[in-house]
Scaffold this motif. Structure first.
Motif, PDB file in Angstrom:
ATOM      1  N   VAL A  96       8.653 -27.498   5.352  1.00  0.00           N
ATOM      2  CA  VAL A  96       8.576 -26.046   5.469  1.00  0.00           C
ATOM      3  C   VAL A  96       9.080 -25.381   4.192  1.00  0.00           C
ATOM      4  N   ASP A  97      10.173 -25.908   3.636  1.00  0.00           N
ATOM      5  CA  ASP A  97      10.723 -25.321   2.407  1.00  0.00           C
ATOM      6  C   ASP A  97       9.754 -25.482   1.230  1.00  0.00           C
ATOM      7  N   VAL A  98       9.061 -26.619   1.177  1.00  0.00           N
ATOM      8  CA  VAL A  98       8.048 -26.800   0.129  1.00  0.00           C
ATOM      9  C   VAL A  98       6.935 -25.774   0.303  1.00  0.00           C
ATOM     10  N   ALA A  99       6.458 -25.602   1.537  1.00  0.00           N
ATOM     11  CA  ALA A  99       5.386 -24.622   1.790  1.00  0.00           C
ATOM     12  C   ALA A  99       5.831 -23.222   1.388  1.00  0.00           C
ATOM     13  N   ARG A 100       7.062 -22.852   1.742  1.00  0.00           N
ATOM     14  CA  ARG A 100       7.565 -21.518   1.388  1.00  0.00           C
ATOM     15  C   ARG A 100       7.682 -21.364  -0.128  1.00  0.00           C
ATOM     16  N   HIS A 101       8.102 -22.428  -0.797  1.00  0.00           N
ATOM     17  CA  HIS A 101       8.208 -22.381  -2.253  1.00  0.00           C
ATOM     18  C   HIS A 101       6.841 -22.144  -2.878  1.00  0.00           C
ATOM     19  N   LEU A 102       5.810 -22.806  -2.372  1.00  0.00           N
ATOM     20  CA  LEU A 102       4.465 -22.615  -2.914  1.00  0.00           C
ATOM     21  C   LEU A 102       3.974 -21.187  -2.698  1.00  0.00           C
ATOM     22  N   GLY A 134      19.992 -27.227  -0.694  1.00  0.00           N
ATOM     23  CA  GLY A 134      20.127 -27.396  -2.132  1.00  0.00           C
ATOM     24  C   GLY A 134      19.435 -28.616  -2.700  1.00  0.00           C
ATOM     25  N   THR A 135      18.958 -29.507  -1.853  1.00  0.00           N
ATOM     26  CA  THR A 135      18.259 -30.701  -2.332  1.00  0.00           C
ATOM     27  C   THR A 135      16.944 -30.308  -2.993  1.00  0.00           C
ATOM     28  N   ARG A 136      16.628 -30.960  -4.106  1.00  0.00           N
ATOM     29  CA  ARG A 136      15.366 -30.697  -4.806  1.00  0.00           C
ATOM     30  C   ARG A 136      14.311 -31.666  -4.276  1.00  0.00           C
ATOM     31  N   ILE A 137      13.224 -31.106  -3.726  1.00  0.00           N
ATOM     32  CA  ILE A 137      12.161 -31.905  -3.119  1.00  0.00           C
ATOM     33  C   ILE A 137      11.010 -32.047  -4.113  1.00  0.00           C
ATOM     34  N   PRO A 138      10.642 -33.278  -4.487  1.00  0.00           N
ATOM     35  CA  PRO A 138       9.505 -33.422  -5.407  1.00  0.00           C
ATOM     36  C   PRO A 138       8.195 -33.065  -4.725  1.00  0.00           C
ATOM     37  N   VAL A 139       7.336 -32.394  -5.474  1.00  0.00           N
ATOM     38  CA  VAL A 139       6.020 -31.986  -4.992  1.00  0.00           C
ATOM     39  C   VAL A 139       4.997 -32.373  -6.057  1.00  0.00           C
ATOM     40  N   SER A 140       3.981 -33.117  -5.660  1.00  0.00           N
ATOM     41  CA  SER A 140       2.911 -33.491  -6.589  1.00  0.00           C
ATOM     42  C   SER A 140       1.724 -32.559  -6.389  1.00  0.00           C
ATOM     43  N   LEU A 141       1.107 -32.158  -7.489  1.00  0.00           N
ATOM     44  CA  LEU A 141      -0.052 -31.267  -7.448  1.00  0.00           C
ATOM     45  C   LEU A 141      -1.205 -31.888  -8.237  1.00  0.00           C
ATOM     46  N   VAL A 142      -2.432 -31.658  -7.758  1.00  0.00           N
ATOM     47  CA  VAL A 142      -3.625 -32.003  -8.522  1.00  0.00           C
ATOM     48  C   VAL A 142      -4.644 -30.887  -8.285  1.00  0.00           C
ATOM     49  N   TRP A 143      -5.362 -30.515  -9.345  1.00  0.00           N
ATOM     50  CA  TRP A 143      -6.256 -29.355  -9.267  1.00  0.00           C
ATOM     51  C   TRP A 143      -7.372 -29.487 -10.306  1.00  0.00           C
ATOM     52  N   LYS A 144      -8.388 -28.661 -10.164  1.00  0.00           N
ATOM     53  CA  LYS A 144      -9.443 -28.595 -11.171  1.00  0.00           C
ATOM     54  C   LYS A 144      -9.140 -27.455 -12.114  1.00  0.00           C
ATOM     55  N   ARG A 145      -9.165 -27.766 -13.395  1.00  0.00           N
ATOM     56  CA  ARG A 145      -8.696 -26.819 -14.406  1.00  0.00           C
ATOM     57  C   ARG A 145      -9.568 -25.574 -14.514  1.00  0.00           C
ATOM     58  N   TRP A 166       9.415 -29.160  -8.445  1.00  0.00           N
ATOM     59  CA  TRP A 166      10.538 -29.415  -7.542  1.00  0.00           C
ATOM     60  C   TRP A 166      10.819 -28.155  -6.732  1.00  0.00           C
ATOM     61  N   ALA A 167      10.845 -28.335  -5.418  1.00  0.00           N
ATOM     62  CA  ALA A 167      11.086 -27.205  -4.515  1.00  0.00           C
ATOM     63  C   ALA A 167      12.485 -27.313  -3.934  1.00  0.00           C
ATOM     64  N   PRO A 168      13.245 -26.227  -3.904  1.00  0.00           N
ATOM     65  CA  PRO A 168      14.601 -26.281  -3.355  1.00  0.00           C
ATOM     66  C   PRO A 168      14.577 -26.258  -1.828  1.00  0.00           C
ATOM     67  N   ALA A 169      15.300 -27.200  -1.221  1.00  0.00           N
ATOM     68  CA  ALA A 169      15.495 -27.177   0.228  1.00  0.00           C
ATOM     69  C   ALA A 169      16.652 -26.243   0.559  1.00  0.00           C
TER      70      ALA A 169
END
Length: 711
Positions: free
Chosen positions: A540-546, A455-466, A449-452
């Motif tokens: 943009v806020d999600v990108a900055r959070h990452l 203050g809103t929490r934006i859900p972010v889904s991730l998938v990756w190779k371990r 969850w990334a903060p906007a």
């Protein structure tokens, strides 16, 4: 080669006292040889600029192709006395529709069909490869077979403009009947009798506005009967038959209002005076849908609506008294009811809770729900193909970022009452096979969850190779996807092509920004009309959070979005150009204000419910102009690398929009490439191999931007 630079020919556009001199509006003349020459020059320049990526493109294409069983069969679905299924054959672009006879009336276990063996009694109904022969584009918009299995209809678009031609075949004699219905929309169906076809057509703005009844055997549309017409430019019309085969249902809807009307499907063809009976008269802002059930021999209408219920409520009423309702599932904030499917003995309700789609069985008598439980933390689930009225099993579709698309059958214990908490048996009938050494355990998926800014929490889904480590251990290349419009949710789903990214160490992420439907109806309301900028700032806020949390760095971050998600891409390029290394915009809606100001253009009036009406409202005009990408390209800014792709015949987002946008970006020195498919539609090129090559083209560009060209 140098980048094409179309002439600047300013055309003033004046509204509400504001004048904008548009230098590239002349590119709208689609039939102009000068415009076509410019588009071809753009394609040639892009081909030249990316020629060095051809080996990588071919490698990625072969990776995608090598993971797919090219000769395969879908899971057969029973209807009447036949199992219906599709075939794919290695080397062929399109699917083949087939059927085989059931063993007997109690045969409900789908046969296991081997791709390379002959199926006893198999009939090929439609070979799309033969239909597509001689055409650069092919799309199947309708396909239906009568319940008794004696007739088939199909509708084809060979231009990409979503106007289809319906044809009919006698499956007993093999003869093509004289029916040729041109200029139709998608979604044609037979009436239960099989003697008539119900279909829709579009107006000059490409809006489905009329429903028609056609008698099978007539050569054209001249004698077809109009059964419904909606002259309100805000509304789309659709028509079909209830699963019970009791009613012909006609739906008319805008983005915020709907109206449903019913006709008796058993008598409508023989009664020329039959007129649709409206269930609930339309009221602005009230959306509803209707399903038919038969309980103890009585006709009931199950109505899913949002009248005073933000996340929708389910009620029912007797068919003769649709306004005399009783509540079946009361409104529950945070549980967004999506759909209901009625069968003879039970109903199925689809809804969203905690950001994920859910499926539950509904008991007609107790109104109790039994949710089908899946184990993965992120998944997508929904009702699959269930054409029969009284099946003993329920087909469900399922998948996740790491689980390939699957079909389950849900079977209740013998004698158990639906909805009373009895656990049904969930049987996996089919899962898409991924060739090679694919192992789901090698990949991870998670939600953060990334903060906007508000203050809103934006859900972010991730998938990756371990094998590359866990997200956040060290900065990694990230491919961030977004959409955020029309209450459309980007739910977890498997992609063979995505494995080429994950296997190169790229983390794939989805920013579930406001304007989508992931978190319920309020999530959508908070990202449309006068709140539209929330979609852009959320991304943009999600990108900055990452970046801030160490998942990636700006030089290893690429964003992607298509259609309305392409508007998102154009907006974030202007808002935070230094945050991304590249932006991939597919059929991007980047000249939104120009389009929404012109009610003569396809779909514009309908879109006013989503974006606002800038033609008649100065405040909406000012707000849209403050964010639309084309008007807000900035001087003195170093933009990320941009690849925009579109189709000449797209009727939803005109080729003109990215053509103008790229020209404007080049005016300020941006590294922007533009590719226009000259024979394609809104969904891009047709044919599976062509689609794989198109995706390989995009991924090769993305990999170069991310610096991961070596596997």
């Amino acid at each position: 080669m140098t980048a094409p630079r179309p002439d600047r020919r300013p055309q003033p556009r004046t509204h509400h006292g504001d004048t904008f001199d548009d230098p590239y509006e002349w590119l709208r003349e689609k039939e102009s040889p000068e415009v076509i020459a410019h588009l071809e020059a753009e394609n040639a320049y892009t081909d030249e600029a990316l020629a060095h990526l051809e080996p990588l493109r071919e490698k990625v294409f072969q990776e995608i192709k090598g993971r797919v069983r090219e000769t395969d069969l879908s899971l057969p679905s029973r209807r009447g006395d036949w199992w219906y299924y599709g075939r794919t054959v290695a080397g062929k672009q399109y699917g083949i529709q087939c059927r085989a006879p059931i063993a007997g009336p109690d045969d409900w276990t789908p046969p296991i069909l081997a791709p390379d063996t002959e199926v006893p009694g198999e009939q090929i109904l439609l070979d799309a490869n033969a239909e597509a022969d001689g055409h650069e584009f092919f799309s199947l918009g309708s396909f239906d077979v009568t319940k008794d299995g004696t007739r088939m209809l199909w509708a084809v678009d060979v231009a990409g403009d979503e106007r289809y031609t319906i044809r009919v075949k006698d499956l007993v004699t093999g003869e093509r009947l004289p029916d040729v219905l041109e200029g139709t929309s998608s979604g044609a169906h037979f009436l239960p009798s099989g003697t008539h076809i119900v279909y829709t057509t579009v107006d000059d703005a490409w809006r489905p506005d009329r429903a028609w009844l056609h008698e099978v055997g007539a050569a054209g549309r001249a004698d077809d009967r109009e059964i419904y017409r909606d002259d309100d430019e805000h509304f789309w019309v659709g028509a079909g038959v209830t699963r019970s085969e009791r009613f012909l249902i006609v739906e008319s809807g805008s983005s915020i209002t709907s109206e449903v009307a019913l006709l008796d499907a058993t008598t409508v063809a023989s009664d020329p005076e039959a007129r649709p009976e409206v269930v609930w008269p339309r009221r602005e802002g009230v959306e509803y849908g209707v399903e038919h059930a038969v309980i103890d021999g009585e006709d009931w209408l199950y109505i899913l609506h949002n009248d005073g219920a933000l996340d929708f409520e389910l009620v029912r009423a007797r068919a003769g008294s649709p306004t005399d309702t009783e509540v079946v599932l009361a409104h529950q904030p945070g549980r967004r009811l999506i759909d209901i499917d009625c069968f003879r003995d039970f109903a199925v309700v689809e809804y969203r809770r905690e950001g994920l789609p859910r499926v539950a069985l509904l008991d007609y008598r107790t109104h109790a729900l039994t949710e089908v439980v899946f184990e993965e933390p992120l998944f997508s689930a929904g009702v699959s193909s269930n054409p029969e009225w009284s099946p003993p099993v329920l087909r469900l579709g399922y998948g996740s970022f790491t689980t390939p698309g699957s079909v389950f059958e849900y079977v209740l214990p013998a004698g158990a009452a639906i909805g009373l908490g009895a656990a049904g048996e969930l049987i996996l009938r089919r899962q898409v096979e991924v060739l090679g050494d694919y192992d789901p355990a090698d990949y991870g998926q998670a939600r953060l969850w990334a903060p906007a800014a508000d203050g809103t929490r934006i859900p972010v889904s991730l998938v990756w190779k371990r094998s590359f480590g866990e997200p956040g251990d060290a900065p990694r290349p990230v491919h961030l996807y977004g959409y955020g419009s029309y209450e459309h949710s980007i739910d977890p789903g498997f992609s063979v092509a995505r494995l080429s990214s994950l296997d190169r160490g790229v983390i794939f992420a989805v920013a579930h920004v406001r304007g989508g439907g992931e978190m319920g109806r309020q999530w959508y309301e908070d990202g449309k009309l006068g709140h539209k900028k929330n979609s852009f700032t959320d991304f943009v806020d999600v990108a900055r959070h990452l970046v801030d949390k160490g998942y990636t760095t700006p030089d290893r971050l690429v964003a992607e979005g298509g259609s309305a998600g392409g508007l998102l891409m154009g907006a974030v390029a202007n808002l935070a150009p230094d945050l991304f290394a590249g932006i991939l915009a597919d059929v991007p809606f980047v000249d939104a204000l120009t389009t929404i100001l012109d009610p003569s253009l396809p779909l514009t009036v309908i879109e006013w419910d989503e974006w606002g009406d800038p033609l008649h409202d100065a405040d909406v005009y000012e707000y849209m102009k403050s964010y639309t990408p084309y008007e807000n390209v900035r001087e003195g800014v170093e933009y990320p690398r941009i690849l925009a792709m579109t189709s000449l015949n797209d009727t939803r987002v005109l080729y003109l929009e990215p053509a103008k946008w790229v020209a404007r970006l080049r005016d300020v020195g941006a590294d922007a490439l533009f590719k226009c498919e000259m024979v394609a539609g809104h969904g891009g090129v047709s044919g599976r191999y062509n689609s794989w090559r198109e995706r390989a083209f995009q991924l090769a560009w993305l990999f170069e931007v991310l610096g991961v060209t070596d596997a």
